[in-house]
Motif scaffolding. Sequence first.
Motif, PDB file in Angstrom:
ATOM      1  N   LEU A   1     -12.156 -28.052 -31.963  1.00 49.25           N
ATOM      2  CA  LEU A   1     -12.497 -29.335 -32.548  1.00 49.25           C
ATOM      3  C   LEU A   1     -11.863 -29.413 -33.925  1.00 49.25           C
ATOM      4  CD1 LEU A   1     -14.144 -31.870 -31.925  1.00 49.25           C
ATOM      5  CD2 LEU A   1     -16.055 -30.812 -33.129  1.00 49.25           C
TER       6      LEU A   1
ATOM      7  N   GLU B   1     -10.927 -31.667 -37.363  1.00 47.62           N
ATOM      8  CA  GLU B   1     -11.268 -32.819 -38.189  1.00 47.62           C
ATOM      9  C   GLU B   1      -9.998 -33.457 -38.715  1.00 47.62           C
ATOM     10  OE1 GLU B   1     -12.940 -32.958 -42.507  1.00 47.62           O
ATOM     11  OE2 GLU B   1     -14.645 -32.833 -41.123  1.00 47.62           O
TER      12      GLU B   1
ATOM     13  N   SER C   1      -8.123 -30.297 -30.296  1.00 43.44           N
ATOM     14  CA  SER C   1      -6.732 -30.012 -30.668  1.00 43.44           C
ATOM     15  C   SER C   1      -5.762 -30.158 -29.501  1.00 43.44           C
ATOM     16  CB  SER C   1      -6.621 -28.614 -31.262  1.00 43.44           C
ATOM     17  OG  SER C   1      -6.961 -27.633 -30.288  1.00 43.44           O
TER      18      SER C   1
ATOM     19  N   TYR D   1      -7.956 -27.221 -41.281  1.00 43.32           N
ATOM     20  CA  TYR D   1      -7.598 -27.930 -40.055  1.00 43.32           C
ATOM     21  C   TYR D   1      -6.094 -28.185 -39.970  1.00 43.32           C
ATOM     22  CZ  TYR D   1     -12.581 -28.670 -39.532  1.00 43.32           C
ATOM     23  OH  TYR D   1     -13.921 -28.474 -39.415  1.00 43.32           O
TER      24      TYR D   1
ATOM     25  N   ASP E   1     -13.307 -36.489 -35.420  1.00 42.06           N
ATOM     26  CA  ASP E   1     -13.068 -35.180 -34.818  1.00 42.06           C
ATOM     27  C   ASP E   1     -12.363 -35.392 -33.492  1.00 42.06           C
ATOM     28  OD1 ASP E   1     -14.380 -33.753 -36.831  1.00 42.06           O
ATOM     29  OD2 ASP E   1     -16.314 -33.955 -35.839  1.00 42.06           O
TER      30      ASP E   1
ATOM     31  N   ASN F   1     -16.897 -42.048 -34.151  1.00 39.75           N
ATOM     32  CA  ASN F   1     -17.372 -41.166 -33.081  1.00 39.75           C
ATOM     33  C   ASN F   1     -16.970 -41.720 -31.714  1.00 39.75           C
ATOM     34  OD1 ASN F   1     -18.918 -39.183 -34.565  1.00 39.75           O
ATOM     35  ND2 ASN F   1     -20.326 -40.851 -35.022  1.00 39.75           N
TER      36      ASN F   1
ATOM     37  N   LYS G   1     -13.077 -40.595 -41.258  1.00 35.82           N
ATOM     38  CA  LYS G   1     -12.961 -39.275 -40.636  1.00 35.82           C
ATOM     39  C   LYS G   1     -13.273 -39.357 -39.150  1.00 35.82           C
ATOM     40  CE  LYS G   1     -13.974 -36.401 -44.609  1.00 35.82           C
ATOM     41  NZ  LYS G   1     -14.591 -35.164 -45.049  1.00 35.82           N
TER      42      LYS G   1
END
Length: 86
Positions: A78, A80, A43, A63, A40, A6, A38
Amino acid sequence: RTKVVNNVYVRKEARNQGIARLMMEMVEKELDRPTTLKLDVMSKNTPAVSLYKKLGFQAPGVYGGLDALSGITPLNFLMEMEKKLE
């Protein structure tokens, strides 16, 4: 097992020095394997998306299709991304 990154952020005056790459490499180094990492990312954040791709992250499923469209659409979404660590 899945882990999530994050809020990766490098201050503007410190960018383009490899700091984000080093942070991500250190995160990967500390994780038990096997795992999926993972995150986020917006784009239209081209520098971040480019870095994550260079590090082996991919945009899975829908995605991936949206990633392909991000260069030709004004939409900023957003997205992933994930990387499997063996």
